[in-house]
Design an enzyme around this catalytic site. Sequence first.
Site, PDB file in Angstrom:
ATOM      1  N   LYS A 143      -2.750  -2.975   7.778  1.00 25.28           N
ATOM      2  CA  LYS A 143      -3.978  -2.570   8.462  1.00 25.28           C
ATOM      3  C   LYS A 143      -4.223  -3.458   9.679  1.00 25.28           C
ATOM      4  CE  LYS A 143      -6.514  -0.516   4.594  1.00 25.28           C
ATOM      5  NZ  LYS A 143      -7.760  -0.567   3.789  1.00 25.28           N
TER       6      LYS A 143
ATOM      7  N   HIS B  99      -4.988  -8.812   2.626  1.00 24.77           N
ATOM      8  CA  HIS B  99      -6.448  -8.717   2.690  1.00 24.77           C
ATOM      9  C   HIS B  99      -6.981  -9.653   3.773  1.00 24.77           C
ATOM     10  CE1 HIS B  99      -6.866  -7.277  -1.775  1.00 24.77           C
ATOM     11  NE2 HIS B  99      -6.573  -6.301  -0.942  1.00 24.77           N
TER      12      HIS B  99
ATOM     13  N   ARG C 147       0.866  -1.178   0.000  1.00 23.40           N
ATOM     14  CA  ARG C 147       0.000   0.000   0.000  1.00 23.40           C
ATOM     15  C   ARG C 147       0.903   1.228   0.000  1.00 23.40           C
ATOM     16  NH1 ARG C 147      -2.367  -3.536   3.842  1.00 23.40           N
ATOM     17  NH2 ARG C 147      -4.470  -4.224   3.267  1.00 23.40           N
TER      18      ARG C 147
ATOM     19  N   ARG D  47      -0.176  -1.406  -7.172  1.00 24.06           N
ATOM     20  CA  ARG D  47      -0.579  -2.533  -6.324  1.00 24.06           C
ATOM     21  C   ARG D  47      -1.553  -3.441  -7.084  1.00 24.06           C
ATOM     22  NH1 ARG D  47      -1.498  -4.236  -0.789  1.00 24.06           N
ATOM     23  NH2 ARG D  47      -3.718  -4.476  -0.269  1.00 24.06           N
TER      24      ARG D  47
ATOM     25  N   TYR E  53      -9.702  -9.243  -8.428  1.00 24.69           N
ATOM     26  CA  TYR E  53      -8.600  -9.313  -9.386  1.00 24.69           C
ATOM     27  C   TYR E  53      -8.750 -10.490 -10.342  1.00 24.69           C
ATOM     28  CZ  TYR E  53      -6.447  -5.799  -6.453  1.00 24.69           C
ATOM     29  OH  TYR E  53      -6.199  -4.649  -5.750  1.00 24.69           O
TER      30      TYR E  53
END
Length: 300
Positions: free
Chosen positions: A169, A269, A145, A246, A278
Site C-alpha cells: 500500500k 502496516h 495481502r 495473513r 494480533y
Amino acid sequence: MTPQIEAFLEMMAVERDASPHTLAAYGRDLADAQLTLAGDGGLMAANAEAVEAWFADLSRRGLSAATAARRRSSVRQFYRFALAEGWRSDDPSRRLDAPKQGRPLPKVLSREEIDRLLAAAGARDAAAGLRLVALVELAYASGLRVSELLGLKVEAVRRDPAYLIVRGKGGKERLAPLNAAAREAVKAWLTAREAGLKPETPDSPWLFPSSGRSGHLTPRRFAQLLDEAATTAGIDPGRVSPHVLRHAFATHLLEGGADLRVVQTLLGHADIATTQIYTHVATDRLAQVVQQNHPLARED
C-alpha cells in the site's frame, strides 16, 4: 441517480482520481439516501432532521457500524460538494456523529488446521493441487495481502529467492520472507505451470496466470478454492479466506515470540496500532492452551 449525484461522482473521478470500486460504493450509498429521503424531497431538499432520521435508521436496518460510517462519509462529502456548487445554502449532515466501531478480532487458524488445509489442497488433481499448495504456503509463509500474492510475477520467484521484494500500500516496498516449505511448493508449481500453460497465455508474466481479464487468478477464485479445501479438511469454510492466512502468519509469529515491531514491518502496516490487534488474538490463544494443559487449571 440524480444529475447532482452524477456530477458529484464525476468530480470524484476527475479531481480526486477515485477508483471504479470507490465510485460504485459512493453511488450505492447516495442512491440509498436519495431513495430513503424521497418523501422529504430527496438529498437536495431534505432538512437536517430528515437526514438524521435516515442515518439513525441504518442501524435499525441491520447495517454494520463500518457500513453506516461509510454511508455517512458519502453523504457528508456530497453535501460539501453541493455547498461548493451553490446548490444548497446549508449542510443538513453536519450533526451526524460517526458510529462507534469496535474492531473485531481477526479469525485465525491453528497450526494443525493449516496442516490439514495444505493436505486438502495437495489432494486436488495434479497441477491444480500444486497451485493451491503454492498459494497457501506463500500466503502463510510471507503474510502477503491477497492482491500482492496474486500479483506476483513469475520472474520474482524464478531463481528460488529466500525473500520477495513486495510493493504494498502506498507504493512502499518491504521484504517478505519465504521458508523452505514455501520455496519447495513454488518450485513444484513452476514446473507444472510451464508444462501446462494454455495456448492463449503462453508468455504470461504472472506466477498464477489465468485466461480471465486480469491475466492472473482473481481473489474471488482463490477464495472459492480455499472454501473447497476447507470443506475437504473438515474446517468451517466461513473461517477460511485469503486474508485469514495473513492473520495466521502474524498471530503464529507472535505466539512464537516474535517482536511486534518485526511483525509490523513484515505485514507492511504503517501504524503499529493495526498490528497490535494480533497480540490480543495471540494472548487469547496462549490463555486457552494454559487452561487446557496446565495441571492446576484442570478440574478434577
